[in-house]
Design a protein around this motif. Structure first.
Motif, PDB file in Angstrom:
ATOM      1  N   ALA A  48      37.714  33.871  49.734  1.00 12.91           N
ATOM      2  CA  ALA A  48      38.946  33.510  50.448  1.00 12.91           C
ATOM      3  C   ALA A  48      38.628  33.034  51.866  1.00 12.91           C
ATOM      4  N   LYS A  49      37.747  33.727  52.527  1.00 15.20           N
ATOM      5  CA  LYS A  49      37.376  33.370  53.897  1.00 15.20           C
ATOM      6  C   LYS A  49      36.743  31.980  53.958  1.00 15.20           C
ATOM      7  N   ARG A  50      35.937  31.629  52.937  1.00 19.02           N
ATOM      8  CA  ARG A  50      35.274  30.319  52.899  1.00 19.02           C
ATOM      9  C   ARG A  50      36.174  29.220  52.330  1.00 19.02           C
ATOM     10  N   GLY A  51      37.375  29.592  51.875  1.00 20.39           N
ATOM     11  CA  GLY A  51      38.266  28.605  51.265  1.00 20.39           C
ATOM     12  C   GLY A  51      37.840  28.216  49.859  1.00 20.39           C
ATOM     13  N   GLU A  52      37.094  29.091  49.184  1.00 19.77           N
ATOM     14  CA  GLU A  52      36.561  28.805  47.854  1.00 19.77           C
ATOM     15  C   GLU A  52      37.132  29.713  46.764  1.00 19.77           C
ATOM     16  N   TYR A  53      38.229  30.404  47.059  1.00 14.29           N
ATOM     17  CA  TYR A  53      38.857  31.265  46.052  1.00 14.29           C
ATOM     18  C   TYR A  53      39.323  30.369  44.904  1.00 14.29           C
ATOM     19  N   PRO A  54      39.231  30.818  43.659  1.00 12.40           N
ATOM     20  CA  PRO A  54      39.523  29.936  42.522  1.00 12.40           C
ATOM     21  C   PRO A  54      40.975  29.489  42.382  1.00 12.40           C
ATOM     22  N   CYS A  55      41.902  30.055  43.144  1.00 14.42           N
ATOM     23  CA  CYS A  55      43.279  29.573  43.140  1.00 14.42           C
ATOM     24  C   CYS A  55      43.824  29.637  44.573  1.00 14.42           C
ATOM     25  N   ARG A  56      45.037  29.149  44.760  1.00 14.75           N
ATOM     26  CA  ARG A  56      45.586  29.026  46.109  1.00 14.75           C
ATOM     27  C   ARG A  56      45.798  30.392  46.765  1.00 14.75           C
ATOM     28  N   VAL A  57      45.317  30.485  48.009  1.00 11.81           N
ATOM     29  CA  VAL A  57      45.449  31.700  48.808  1.00 11.81           C
ATOM     30  C   VAL A  57      46.117  31.319  50.127  1.00 11.81           C
ATOM     31  N   LEU A  58      47.113  32.097  50.519  1.00 13.50           N
ATOM     32  CA  LEU A  58      47.800  31.880  51.784  1.00 13.50           C
ATOM     33  C   LEU A  58      47.297  32.887  52.800  1.00 13.50           C
ATOM     34  N   ARG A  59      47.066  32.442  54.015  1.00 13.24           N
ATOM     35  CA  ARG A  59      46.655  33.351  55.087  1.00 13.24           C
ATOM     36  C   ARG A  59      47.878  33.618  55.947  1.00 13.24           C
ATOM     37  N   LEU A  60      48.340  34.848  55.968  1.00 12.84           N
ATOM     38  CA  LEU A  60      49.515  35.243  56.739  1.00 12.84           C
ATOM     39  C   LEU A  60      49.081  36.286  57.764  1.00 12.84           C
ATOM     40  N   GLY A  61      48.824  35.837  58.975  1.00 13.52           N
ATOM     41  CA  GLY A  61      48.293  36.736  59.991  1.00 13.52           C
ATOM     42  C   GLY A  61      46.906  37.182  59.578  1.00 13.52           C
ATOM     43  N   ASN A  62      46.735  38.474  59.443  1.00 11.39           N
ATOM     44  CA  ASN A  62      45.444  39.023  59.015  1.00 11.39           C
ATOM     45  C   ASN A  62      45.359  39.238  57.517  1.00 11.39           C
ATOM     46  N   ALA A  63      46.437  38.919  56.810  1.00  8.77           N
ATOM     47  CA  ALA A  63      46.484  39.198  55.373  1.00  8.77           C
ATOM     48  C   ALA A  63      46.323  37.929  54.538  1.00  8.77           C
ATOM     49  N   TYR A  64      45.730  38.086  53.369  1.00  6.22           N
ATOM     50  CA  TYR A  64      45.633  37.020  52.384  1.00  6.22           C
ATOM     51  C   TYR A  64      46.626  37.314  51.271  1.00  6.22           C
ATOM     52  N   ARG A  65      47.328  36.283  50.791  1.00  6.63           N
ATOM     53  CA  ARG A  65      48.224  36.414  49.645  1.00  6.63           C
ATOM     54  C   ARG A  65      47.837  35.367  48.612  1.00  6.63           C
ATOM     55  N   VAL A  66      47.779  35.785  47.355  1.00  7.91           N
ATOM     56  CA  VAL A  66      47.437  34.887  46.253  1.00  7.91           C
ATOM     57  C   VAL A  66      48.742  34.449  45.592  1.00  7.91           C
ATOM     58  N   VAL A  67      48.895  33.143  45.387  1.00  8.55           N
ATOM     59  CA  VAL A  67      50.087  32.593  44.744  1.00  8.55           C
ATOM     60  C   VAL A  67      49.992  32.880  43.245  1.00  8.55           C
ATOM     61  N   THR A  68      50.934  33.670  42.735  1.00  9.37           N
ATOM     62  CA  THR A  68      50.881  34.132  41.348  1.00  9.37           C
ATOM     63  C   THR A  68      50.936  32.980  40.350  1.00  9.37           C
ATOM     64  N   ALA A  69      51.734  31.953  40.603  1.00 11.75           N
ATOM     65  CA  ALA A  69      51.819  30.820  39.669  1.00 11.75           C
ATOM     66  C   ALA A  69      50.448  30.168  39.489  1.00 11.75           C
ATOM     67  N   ASP A  70      49.704  30.007  40.572  1.00 17.91           N
ATOM     68  CA  ASP A  70      48.365  29.428  40.484  1.00 17.91           C
ATOM     69  C   ASP A  70      47.403  30.363  39.748  1.00 17.91           C
ATOM     70  N   LEU A  71      47.547  31.646  39.997  1.00 15.05           N
ATOM     71  CA  LEU A  71      46.706  32.642  39.334  1.00 15.05           C
ATOM     72  C   LEU A  71      46.942  32.617  37.821  1.00 15.05           C
ATOM     73  N   LEU A  72      48.210  32.600  37.417  1.00 18.32           N
ATOM     74  CA  LEU A  72      48.541  32.571  35.993  1.00 18.32           C
ATOM     75  C   LEU A  72      48.073  31.271  35.346  1.00 18.32           C
ATOM     76  N   ASP A  73      48.203  30.153  36.076  1.00 22.69           N
ATOM     77  CA  ASP A  73      47.734  28.871  35.561  1.00 22.69           C
ATOM     78  C   ASP A  73      46.219  28.905  35.327  1.00 22.69           C
ATOM     79  N   LEU A  74      45.491  29.452  36.288  1.00 19.23           N
ATOM     80  CA  LEU A  74      44.039  29.569  36.167  1.00 19.23           C
ATOM     81  C   LEU A  74      43.645  30.406  34.953  1.00 19.23           C
ATOM     82  N   LEU A  75      44.428  31.446  34.685  1.00 18.82           N
ATOM     83  CA  LEU A  75      44.139  32.334  33.565  1.00 18.82           C
ATOM     84  C   LEU A  75      44.719  31.840  32.235  1.00 18.82           C
TER      85      LEU A  75
END
Length: 79
Positions: A48-75
């Motif tokens: 996530a830090k390198r921008g190489e997570y396999p699906c879309r990740v949002l950076r909100l302040g100090n937290a990372y959030r994974v977009v579930t639609a992208d995660l489900l699509d990947l799976l």
């Protein structure tokens, strides 16, 4: 690992069942995304830090959030 299957998942498995994945909210924390993908905590945060997570990740302040639609699509579980 035991062969008994409970709720679509093998006992002792750290992954998520299909039912658990489909019940996720719009976005999830990075630890949940890591669990769904079978990634360890350190590797997931590193990607996530390198921008190489396999699906879309949002950076909100100090937290990372994974977009579930992208995660489900990947799976392969997208509706």
């Amino acid at each position: 690992m035991r062969e008994d299957v409970t709720a679509g998942r093998m006992k002792g498995s750290k992954g998520m069942s299909r039912e658990e994945l489909l019940a996720l909210p719009v976005s999830v924390d990075l630890d949940t995304g890591n669990r769904a993908l079978g990634l360890g905590r350190s590797k997931g945060y590193e990607l996530a830090k390198r921008g190489e997570y396999p699906c879309r990740v949002l950076r909100l302040g100090n937290a990372y959030r994974v977009v579930t639609a992208d995660l489900l699509d990947l799976l392969g579980l997208a509706a």
